[in-house]
Structure formats: structure tokens, C-alpha cells
Motif scaffolding. Structure first.
Motif, short mmCIF file in Angstrom:
data_model
loop_
_atom_site.label_atom_id
_atom_site.label_comp_id
_atom_site.label_asym_id
_atom_site.label_seq_id
_atom_site.Cartn_x
_atom_site.Cartn_y
_atom_site.Cartn_z
N GLU A 1 -1.82 0.80 -1.71
CA GLU A 1 -0.53 -0.61 -1.34
C GLU A 1 -0.69 -1.22 -0.62
O GLU A 1 -0.81 -2.33 0.09
CB GLU A 1 0.10 -0.55 -2.68
CG GLU A 1 1.02 -1.65 -2.71
CD GLU A 1 2.03 -0.93 -4.23
OE1 GLU A 1 3.66 -1.33 -3.33
OE2 GLU A 1 2.10 -0.55 -4.41
N GLU A 2 0.05 -0.21 0.49
CA GLU A 2 0.24 -0.63 1.50
C GLU A 2 -1.12 -1.68 2.35
O GLU A 2 -0.37 -2.31 3.03
CB GLU A 2 0.54 0.42 2.73
CG GLU A 2 1.21 0.56 4.59
CD GLU A 2 1.67 1.74 4.55
OE1 GLU A 2 2.33 1.77 5.99
OE2 GLU A 2 1.94 2.41 4.08
N ILE A 3 -2.06 -0.70 2.69
CA ILE A 3 -3.39 -1.21 3.10
C ILE A 3 -3.37 -2.38 2.68
O ILE A 3 -3.66 -3.41 3.47
CB ILE A 3 -4.10 0.02 3.09
CG1 ILE A 3 -3.92 0.69 3.54
CG2 ILE A 3 -5.83 -0.93 3.59
CD1 ILE A 3 -5.38 2.24 3.33
N MET A 4 -3.40 -2.96 1.94
CA MET A 4 -3.37 -4.07 0.96
C MET A 4 -2.85 -5.44 1.39
O MET A 4 -2.66 -6.27 1.70
CB MET A 4 -4.28 -3.97 -0.72
CG MET A 4 -4.86 -3.55 -1.00
SD MET A 4 -6.86 -3.98 -0.87
CE MET A 4 -6.64 -5.39 -1.14
N GLU A 5 -1.29 -4.65 1.60
CA GLU A 5 -0.16 -6.07 2.07
C GLU A 5 -0.56 -6.38 3.55
O GLU A 5 -0.41 -7.09 3.69
CB GLU A 5 1.10 -4.65 1.87
CG GLU A 5 1.84 -5.01 0.25
CD GLU A 5 2.28 -3.83 0.48
OE1 GLU A 5 3.73 -4.25 1.62
OE2 GLU A 5 3.37 -3.90 -0.67
N ILE A 6 -1.01 -5.31 4.52
CA ILE A 6 -1.21 -5.99 5.70
C ILE A 6 -2.76 -6.41 5.88
O ILE A 6 -2.56 -7.77 6.66
CB ILE A 6 -1.85 -4.59 5.62
CG1 ILE A 6 -0.51 -3.38 6.53
CG2 ILE A 6 -2.54 -4.26 7.39
CD1 ILE A 6 -0.52 -1.63 6.77
N GLN B 1 -3.79 -2.37 14.95
CA GLN B 1 -2.53 -0.47 14.76
C GLN B 1 -1.94 -0.19 13.74
O GLN B 1 -1.79 1.08 13.52
CB GLN B 1 -1.66 -0.79 16.12
CG GLN B 1 -1.82 0.69 16.73
CD GLN B 1 -2.35 1.34 16.87
OE1 GLN B 1 -3.55 1.67 17.62
NE2 GLN B 1 -2.49 3.05 16.20
N GLU B 2 -1.31 -1.69 12.89
CA GLU B 2 -0.49 -1.23 11.83
C GLU B 2 -1.52 -1.04 10.69
O GLU B 2 -0.99 0.05 10.07
CB GLU B 2 -0.17 -2.33 11.58
CG GLU B 2 1.19 -2.25 10.56
CD GLU B 2 1.54 -3.60 9.66
OE1 GLU B 2 2.69 -3.15 9.60
OE2 GLU B 2 1.22 -4.62 10.91
N LEU B 3 -2.97 -1.67 11.04
CA LEU B 3 -3.67 -1.37 9.95
C LEU B 3 -3.61 0.59 10.25
O LEU B 3 -4.40 1.36 9.06
CB LEU B 3 -4.77 -2.29 9.88
CG LEU B 3 -5.59 -1.92 9.00
CD1 LEU B 3 -6.19 -1.53 7.00
CD2 LEU B 3 -7.29 -2.94 9.17
#
Length: 123
Positions: free
Chosen positions: A33-38, A47-49
Motif C-alpha cells: 500500500e505504501e509503495i503504491m501510494e508513492i 529515495q522514498e520509494l
């Protein structure tokens, strides 16, 4: 013999773990979920990804290590993650006394069971 077993284990992991990407741990509905949001952001920070992917992989690794640590003799064995994945898939299950015996030589019967269960063959 060790090369053959290693090749078979790689084959089992490669063919059987692809469907596992959506089923691990208690967070099935939050997978990536976090990766898809990014990725859905118009301009995302690489870097966030990278950090989100690293966090996801660490959570998976810890989940599989916990499964492998059910066996009293696994400890910090180098194959913890792989053993955990194969146990979760039902391909490996250890011995009745709660051990896995990771440094033992695999017997013909054990090897046959690994092949049969990984390929989902009937007896």
C-alpha cells in the motif's frame, strides 16, 4: 548431490513463491500500500520509494524468519528465510521432535516428498 538439491530448491522457490507475493503475515490487505501510494504521486522521490521497498522486504524477511524459528535448531541459520517460505507453502515441515536439522544430508524419501509437494502431485 548438493548441486542437484540446490537447483531443485531454487526451482521450487522460483515456481512456487510467485503467488506468495500477496499472502504473508497479518497485513494481507495492506500489501504494498505504501509503495503504491508513492508510485501514484505525480513526482515521487526515488529515495522514498527505495526506503518503502526496503521496509517491505524487511517485513517479509522477518515474517519468514519467525516461521523458521519454530524449529529449535534453526537459530540464526543462513537459510532461515528460505526455510520459512517453504514451511509456509507446506513443502517442508521438519521433524516430529520440533527440529529441522538444516545441516543434515537430505534423504531420498525427503527429497521425493519435497518434489511431490512442490509440484502438487498425487500419491
Amino acid at each position: 548431490m548438493k548441486k542437484i538439491v540446490s537447483i531443485l530448491m531454487f526451482f521450487v522457490l522460483f515456481t512456487c513463491l510467485i503467488p506468495l507475493q500477496n499472502t504473508y503475515g497479518d497485513n494481507n490487505e495492506n500489501f504494498n500500500e505504501e509503495i503504491m501510494e508513492i508510485l501514484n504521486k505525480e513526482n515521487y522521490n526515488e529515495q522514498e520509494l527505495f526506503n518503502a521497498i526496503e521496509k517491505e522486504l524487511e517485513q517479509r524477511e522477518n515474517h519468514f524468519k519467525q516461521i523458521a524459528n519454530r524449529f529449535s535448531d534453526m537459530g540464526n541459520h543462513w537459510a532461515n528465510v528460505t526455510v520459512g517460505k517453504l514451511v509456509e507453502l507446506g513443502i517442508l515441515d521438519g521433524y516430529g521432535d520440533g527440529t529441522f536439522r538444516p545441516n543434515n544430508t537430505i534423504t531420498r524419501a525427503e527429497f521425493s516428498k519435497v518434489v511431490r509437494t512442490s509440484l502438487k502431485l498425487d500419491l
